[in-house]
Motif scaffolding. Sequence first.
Motif, PDB file in Angstrom:
ATOM      1  N   ARG A 170     -94.075 -61.577  -9.662  1.00 45.10           N
ATOM      2  CA  ARG A 170     -94.741 -60.271  -8.201  1.00 45.10           C
ATOM      3  C   ARG A 170     -95.197 -62.199  -6.689  1.00 45.10           C
ATOM      4  NH1 ARG A 170     -95.508 -55.421  -7.334  1.00 45.10           N
ATOM      5  NH2 ARG A 170     -95.107 -54.612  -9.458  1.00 45.10           N
ATOM      6  N   LEU A 171     -95.027 -61.697  -6.218  1.00 43.10           N
ATOM      7  CA  LEU A 171     -95.596 -61.997  -5.108  1.00 43.10           C
ATOM      8  C   LEU A 171     -96.737 -62.175  -4.213  1.00 43.10           C
ATOM      9  CD1 LEU A 171     -91.989 -62.364  -2.577  1.00 43.10           C
ATOM     10  CD2 LEU A 171     -92.766 -63.481  -4.566  1.00 43.10           C
ATOM     11  N   LEU A 172     -97.945 -62.947  -4.118  1.00 42.98           N
ATOM     12  CA  LEU A 172     -99.315 -62.858  -3.219  1.00 42.98           C
ATOM     13  C   LEU A 172     -99.506 -63.108  -1.531  1.00 42.98           C
ATOM     14  CD1 LEU A 172    -101.933 -62.619  -3.618  1.00 42.98           C
ATOM     15  CD2 LEU A 172    -102.448 -65.100  -4.278  1.00 42.98           C
ATOM     16  N   CYS A 173     -98.557 -62.434  -1.283  1.00 44.10           N
ATOM     17  CA  CYS A 173     -99.179 -62.250   0.403  1.00 44.10           C
ATOM     18  C   CYS A 173    -100.210 -62.565   1.412  1.00 44.10           C
ATOM     19  CB  CYS A 173     -98.149 -61.185   0.517  1.00 44.10           C
ATOM     20  SG  CYS A 173     -96.711 -60.992  -0.080  1.00 44.10           S
ATOM     21  N   PHE A 174    -100.054 -62.885   2.178  1.00 40.77           N
ATOM     22  CA  PHE A 174    -101.315 -62.592   3.154  1.00 40.77           C
ATOM     23  C   PHE A 174    -100.979 -62.593   4.719  1.00 40.77           C
ATOM     24  CE2 PHE A 174    -102.170 -65.962  -0.296  1.00 40.77           C
ATOM     25  CZ  PHE A 174    -103.892 -66.017  -0.584  1.00 40.77           C
ATOM     26  N   GLY A 175    -101.788 -61.521   4.733  1.00 36.54           N
ATOM     27  CA  GLY A 175    -102.007 -61.325   6.122  1.00 36.54           C
ATOM     28  C   GLY A 175    -103.308 -60.627   6.892  1.00 36.54           C
ATOM     29  N   VAL A 176    -102.876 -61.581   9.017  1.00 37.29           N
ATOM     30  CA  VAL A 176    -103.460 -61.014   9.407  1.00 37.29           C
ATOM     31  C   VAL A 176    -103.212 -60.169  10.583  1.00 37.29           C
ATOM     32  CG1 VAL A 176    -104.635 -62.171  12.072  1.00 37.29           C
ATOM     33  CG2 VAL A 176    -104.206 -63.223   9.916  1.00 37.29           C
ATOM     34  N   VAL A 194    -102.279 -47.664   1.081  1.00 38.30           N
ATOM     35  CA  VAL A 194    -100.691 -47.750   1.881  1.00 38.30           C
ATOM     36  C   VAL A 194    -100.547 -49.124   2.181  1.00 38.30           C
ATOM     37  CG1 VAL A 194    -101.147 -48.118   5.020  1.00 38.30           C
ATOM     38  CG2 VAL A 194    -102.533 -46.336   2.926  1.00 38.30           C
ATOM     39  N   ASP A 195     -99.213 -49.290   2.637  1.00 40.69           N
ATOM     40  CA  ASP A 195     -98.426 -50.082   2.915  1.00 40.69           C
ATOM     41  C   ASP A 195     -99.347 -51.304   3.539  1.00 40.69           C
ATOM     42  OD1 ASP A 195     -96.485 -52.473   3.093  1.00 40.69           O
ATOM     43  OD2 ASP A 195     -94.829 -50.891   3.664  1.00 40.69           O
ATOM     44  N   PRO A 196     -99.676 -52.961   3.620  1.00 35.55           N
ATOM     45  CA  PRO A 196     -99.758 -53.530   4.150  1.00 35.55           C
ATOM     46  C   PRO A 196     -99.502 -54.244   4.949  1.00 35.55           C
ATOM     47  CG  PRO A 196    -100.120 -54.554   1.388  1.00 35.55           C
ATOM     48  CD  PRO A 196     -99.373 -53.248   1.664  1.00 35.55           C
ATOM     49  N   LEU A 197     -98.531 -54.029   5.167  1.00 34.21           N
ATOM     50  CA  LEU A 197     -97.419 -54.095   6.577  1.00 34.21           C
ATOM     51  C   LEU A 197     -97.287 -52.736   7.061  1.00 34.21           C
ATOM     52  CD1 LEU A 197     -94.365 -55.690   4.871  1.00 34.21           C
ATOM     53  CD2 LEU A 197     -96.009 -57.243   6.218  1.00 34.21           C
ATOM     54  N   THR A 198     -98.274 -52.061   7.305  1.00 41.08           N
ATOM     55  CA  THR A 198     -98.879 -50.900   8.352  1.00 41.08           C
ATOM     56  C   THR A 198     -99.140 -51.357   9.278  1.00 41.08           C
ATOM     57  OG1 THR A 198     -99.912 -48.912   6.859  1.00 41.08           O
ATOM     58  CG2 THR A 198     -97.680 -48.953   7.277  1.00 41.08           C
ATOM     59  N   LYS A 199    -100.371 -52.944   8.941  1.00 41.10           N
ATOM     60  CA  LYS A 199    -101.660 -52.741   8.993  1.00 41.10           C
ATOM     61  C   LYS A 199    -101.501 -53.753   9.733  1.00 41.10           C
ATOM     62  CE  LYS A 199    -106.081 -50.413   8.227  1.00 41.10           C
ATOM     63  NZ  LYS A 199    -106.814 -50.672   8.059  1.00 41.10           N
ATOM     64  N   PHE A 200    -101.258 -55.092   8.913  1.00 38.45           N
ATOM     65  CA  PHE A 200    -100.424 -56.498   8.692  1.00 38.45           C
ATOM     66  C   PHE A 200     -99.755 -57.154   9.159  1.00 38.45           C
ATOM     67  CE2 PHE A 200    -104.693 -55.062   5.946  1.00 38.45           C
ATOM     68  CZ  PHE A 200    -105.481 -55.281   7.367  1.00 38.45           C
ATOM     69  N   THR A 201     -99.644 -58.140   9.722  1.00 39.87           N
ATOM     70  CA  THR A 201     -98.760 -58.849   9.882  1.00 39.87           C
ATOM     71  C   THR A 201     -98.425 -60.856   8.896  1.00 39.87           C
ATOM     72  OG1 THR A 201     -98.371 -59.038  12.059  1.00 39.87           O
ATOM     73  CG2 THR A 201     -97.340 -60.433  11.401  1.00 39.87           C
ATOM     74  N   GLU A 202     -97.593 -60.297   8.024  1.00 40.41           N
ATOM     75  CA  GLU A 202     -97.797 -61.146   6.718  1.00 40.41           C
ATOM     76  C   GLU A 202     -97.112 -62.638   8.065  1.00 40.41           C
ATOM     77  OE1 GLU A 202     -94.807 -62.545   3.420  1.00 40.41           O
ATOM     78  OE2 GLU A 202     -94.973 -60.458   3.200  1.00 40.41           O
ATOM     79  N   VAL A 203     -98.374 -63.687   7.171  1.00 36.45           N
ATOM     80  CA  VAL A 203     -98.130 -65.060   8.485  1.00 36.45           C
ATOM     81  C   VAL A 203     -97.859 -66.133   6.701  1.00 36.45           C
ATOM     82  CG1 VAL A 203     -99.967 -64.332   9.411  1.00 36.45           C
ATOM     83  CG2 VAL A 203    -100.531 -65.189   7.990  1.00 36.45           C
ATOM     84  N   VAL A 204     -97.899 -65.543   5.826  1.00 32.66           N
ATOM     85  CA  VAL A 204     -96.999 -66.550   4.319  1.00 32.66           C
ATOM     86  C   VAL A 204     -97.801 -65.440   3.064  1.00 32.66           C
ATOM     87  CG1 VAL A 204     -99.781 -67.653   4.046  1.00 32.66           C
ATOM     88  CG2 VAL A 204     -98.013 -69.215   3.683  1.00 32.66           C
ATOM     89  N   ARG A 205     -96.482 -66.370   2.391  1.00 32.71           N
ATOM     90  CA  ARG A 205     -96.914 -66.286   0.636  1.00 32.71           C
ATOM     91  C   ARG A 205     -97.099 -66.825   0.131  1.00 32.71           C
ATOM     92  NH1 ARG A 205     -91.750 -61.780  -0.194  1.00 32.71           N
ATOM     93  NH2 ARG A 205     -92.830 -60.817   1.620  1.00 32.71           N
TER      94      ARG A 205
END
Length: 87
Positions: free
Chosen positions: A38-44, A68-79
Amino acid sequence: MGAWVDGIIRRGQPLVRPGCLTRGVTLYYALRRAGDERLLCFGVGDDQGQVAGHCWLDKAGEPLLERVDPLTKFTEVVRLTPDGVSN
């Protein structure tokens, strides 16, 4: 594994803070030790007009234990990957 981590967080309060960061880092650690890639993703993103951050686990574009898929609300900035940090 998600229920196990949630139980640890519940029993650890008030010393262990609940939230996506605690849950994500704990799950990432446990799954990586078990051999899961797995990858640990961080978004804003925007949460009801406020800037918000979120972290989640991902494998091949599929989030783990997210309603809910986090990419519908957050833009990934780092993983965080097995090779280190990438963006």
